[in-house]
Motif scaffolding. Sequence first.
Motif, PDB file in Angstrom:
ATOM      1  N   LEU A 331       1.063  -1.369  -0.003  1.00  0.00           N
ATOM      2  CA  LEU A 331       0.019   0.017  -0.040  1.00  0.00           C
ATOM      3  C   LEU A 331       0.891   1.265  -0.023  1.00  0.00           C
ATOM      4  O   LEU A 331       0.509   2.293  -0.572  1.00  0.00           O
ATOM      5  N   ILE A 332       2.078   1.267   0.971  1.00  0.00           N
ATOM      6  CA  ILE A 332       3.004   2.401   0.945  1.00  0.00           C
ATOM      7  C   ILE A 332       3.431   2.685  -0.628  1.00  0.00           C
ATOM      8  O   ILE A 332       3.386   3.923  -1.290  1.00  0.00           O
ATOM      9  N   LEU A 334       2.359   1.868  -3.509  1.00  0.00           N
ATOM     10  CA  LEU A 334       1.388   2.117  -4.386  1.00  0.00           C
ATOM     11  C   LEU A 334       0.864   3.382  -4.095  1.00  0.00           C
ATOM     12  O   LEU A 334       0.616   4.332  -5.216  1.00  0.00           O
ATOM     13  N   PHE A 335       0.556   3.856  -3.029  1.00  0.00           N
ATOM     14  CA  PHE A 335      -0.130   5.201  -2.914  1.00  0.00           C
ATOM     15  C   PHE A 335       0.491   6.331  -2.025  1.00  0.00           C
ATOM     16  O   PHE A 335       0.095   7.426  -1.983  1.00  0.00           O
ATOM     17  N   SER A 336       1.767   6.022  -1.370  1.00  0.00           N
ATOM     18  CA  SER A 336       2.513   6.917  -0.636  1.00  0.00           C
ATOM     19  C   SER A 336       3.793   6.609  -0.427  1.00  0.00           C
ATOM     20  O   SER A 336       4.421   5.946   0.426  1.00  0.00           O
ATOM     21  N   SER A 337       4.575   6.882  -1.629  1.00  0.00           N
ATOM     22  CA  SER A 337       5.964   6.216  -1.695  1.00  0.00           C
ATOM     23  C   SER A 337       6.775   6.951  -0.837  1.00  0.00           C
ATOM     24  O   SER A 337       8.017   6.158  -0.381  1.00  0.00           O
ATOM     25  N   LEU A 343       2.696  10.662   4.880  1.00  0.00           N
ATOM     26  CA  LEU A 343       1.368  10.881   5.192  1.00  0.00           C
ATOM     27  C   LEU A 343       1.202  11.829   6.228  1.00  0.00           C
ATOM     28  O   LEU A 343       0.156  12.740   6.215  1.00  0.00           O
ATOM     29  N   ARG A 346       1.312  15.580   4.961  1.00  0.00           N
ATOM     30  CA  ARG A 346       0.260  15.841   4.082  1.00  0.00           C
ATOM     31  C   ARG A 346      -0.881  16.247   5.170  1.00  0.00           C
ATOM     32  O   ARG A 346      -1.756  16.963   4.916  1.00  0.00           O
TER      33      ARG A 346
END
Length: 381
Positions: A331-332, A334-337, A343, A346
């Motif tokens: 998941l990291i 894919l969505f938050s390199s 995270l 942001r």
Amino acid sequence: MRSVRPRRAAAGWLLLLVPPFYVDAFWLQTGLFAMAAVIAAIGLNLLVGTAGQLSLGHAFFLAVGAYGYTWLADTPDATGTHPLSGLSLPPAVAFVAAVLLAGATGAAFSPISGRLRGMYLGVATLALVFLGQHVLLNATSVTGGFNGRVVPPMSLAGFTFDDGTPLAVLGVPFGGLERLWYFGLALVLAAWVAARNLQGGRPGRALGALRDSEVAAAVMGVPAARLRAAAFTVSSMYAGAGGALLALAFQRIVPDHFSLALSMDYLAMIVIGGLGSIGGAAAGAVFVTALPQILGRYADQLPLVVAPGSTQPGLGGGEAARYLYGAALVLILLFSSDGLAGLRARALPNPWRRRAGATAHPPVSAGQDPADGETLKERTS
């Protein structure tokens, strides 16, 4: 505004002083495991995230720190089947010497670490883990072989971090884990401050330049091989400190603790936390270290998870934890390199950046004079 972040950090550190007064031994030991992982993960993140080097041999340097402290601080024992050697140094001296020993081992590897990079260095460091396992199993006089050896307690200025001498603080009995908690907390703080200073100073900027472009760094006069070797040495010292603290928390160490799986766990920690972020490395270390402990503790209350040693079908705490943080890795990526650190950035934007954005001049449209907002067409007509 400028003092909000330091105050928040100070409040967090003060909050970490409280657990020994309220939590039981399980949570204290889990916290100590996490502290050891935080120290070693910060070191690996300096190497991988800041310097851009890949290492799969971090478990080897943790073993050097753990067994180095145990051998240096322990007294010789010739009563068993396999006699154990030791130097009987004061534990505090042995701890520092174990960190230096790990750093010296990393420096001895520097002719390789200074010239290789990327996957080539990863494969080279992978050999260290297998070499380390062979030494740990066969150097029985130092390591105790397959059965390992008992870790002598830490002692500092006559104060021993064990259950030997009774101690109560504010009416709360302080045993070995409670005392060791504050020792580990001091080590984490020292590791954190040192890493922040290194990243923010000239060495950190040089490592960042080398990571981004070796050609550009060479043009600016950055000695690539020497700087890579230095980063590897510093990372090894962090691993040695984490390994020595891990040994104190375990109280008995065996070779299986320092297998290839441990190196993979540390790579997972820094990727989940965020490469290049010290706080992210700490968060990833706590997540990866504490998760199997918590799953094992509450196995009877969780679906598909069974308690250690149970004959029921299901996953053990450690296996379930690997599935979970494996999914977290996917998941990291894919969505938050940039990991948990990205995270958080942001979710909690910098207030100074927000204020700067609010007071900035509005964008100038095509054909508009930025001085007074009047269009050039209106001025010339």
